[in-house]
Design an enzyme around this catalytic site. Structure first.
Site, PDB file in Angstrom:
ATOM      1  N   LYS A  22       0.820  -1.220   0.000  1.00 25.63           N
ATOM      2  CA  LYS A  22       0.000   0.000   0.000  1.00 25.63           C
ATOM      3  C   LYS A  22       0.855   1.271   0.000  1.00 25.63           C
ATOM      4  CE  LYS A  22      -2.462   0.334   3.690  1.00 25.63           C
ATOM      5  NZ  LYS A  22      -2.298   1.503   4.540  1.00 25.63           N
ATOM      6  N   ARG A  32     -10.633   4.640   9.180  1.00 28.01           N
ATOM      7  CA  ARG A  32     -10.265   3.380   9.806  1.00 28.01           C
ATOM      8  C   ARG A  32     -11.466   2.757  10.518  1.00 28.01           C
ATOM      9  NH1 ARG A  32      -5.850   0.483  12.031  1.00 28.01           N
ATOM     10  NH2 ARG A  32      -6.201  -0.042  14.213  1.00 28.01           N
ATOM     11  N   ARG A  63      11.160 -10.240   5.311  1.00 27.88           N
ATOM     12  CA  ARG A  63      11.837  -8.942   5.206  1.00 27.88           C
ATOM     13  C   ARG A  63      13.015  -8.876   6.158  1.00 27.88           C
ATOM     14  NH1 ARG A  63       7.515  -4.110   5.110  1.00 27.88           N
ATOM     15  NH2 ARG A  63       7.473  -4.522   7.347  1.00 27.88           N
TER      16      ARG A  63
END
Ligand SMILES: [Zn+2]
Length: 217
Positions: free
Chosen positions: A13, A86, A125
């Protein structure tokens, strides 16, 4: 135009927000950035927000709404909002503000990805302990700093699963609020630029209805 960007952690995103911002020529603002900026304002409201956040408090709907309203009123060509609305209350508030300020209806873009894929992505990651850059391509060392990469605590499988569950629980009612009529879903399992091309393709007809790319909303 107002673009609302939805997607779980690891869906890319942030990257898509930056690419869209450059392409559309409008800023991409995350709720976190907006709050931090508002907390730096030398006003009683800014100071109150700063001490609230510094004490570990979360932004309430009222705080987030007030900040977004202000930014929307100031935005000349539009905004990409990352992380707002949200909650359902925020989504309803946004519709009110859009109607009051006579702006075009927001376009909600939703990056979808399976949790297992995201867990693998995020847990894979690594971060350079020196320059803090994040690597997601299976690298083992940072060539710039000549040090071995480490995994961030935030990216352990357990933490990632927890973050994804919270995201799904919190966001589901908001995504439902926009519904298929107001929301465009995208498959985020693909390469970044492929995802971006499909976002562009979906936005092009919408842009057309506003005349030019950079016309006010
Ligand atoms: Zn480095």
């Amino acid at each position: 135009m107002i673009v609302l960007l939805f997607g779980p952690p690891g869906s890319g995103k942030g990257t898509q927000g930056r690419l869209l911002s450059k392409w559309l020529g409008i800023p991409c603002l995350s709720t976190g950035d907006l709050l931090r900026a508002a907390a730096e304002e030398p006003t009683p409201g800014g100071r109150a927000l700063k001490s609230h956040l510094a004490a570990g408090g979360y932004a309430t709907d009222v705080m987030a709404n007030a900040i977004v309203r202000k930014r929307l009123a100031q935005a000349r060509h539009g905004l990409i909002l990352d992380g707002y609305p949200r909650t359902l209350a925020q989504a309803e508030y946004l519709d009110d503000v859009v109607a009051t300020l006579e702006l075009a209806e927001p376009v909600a873009l939703h990056l979808r990805a399976e949790s297992e894929v995201l867990v693998d992505r995020l847990a894979g990651r690594r971060q350079c302990p020196a320059c803090l850059r994040i690597f997601s391509n299976g690298a083992h060392e940072c060539k710039d700093c000549d040090v071995s990469l480490v995994r961030r605590d935030d990216d352990s499988q357990e933490t990632v699963r927890e973050r994804l569950e919270i995201y799904a629980r919190v966001t589901a009612p908001v995504l439902e609020y926009y519904g298929p009529a107001r929301r465009i879903d995208f498959d985020a399992h693909r390469a970044e630029l492929e995802v971006f091309s499909s976002l562009q393709a979906a936005l092009e007809p919408v842009l057309g209805s506003y005349g030019t790319l950079r016309k006010r909303y």
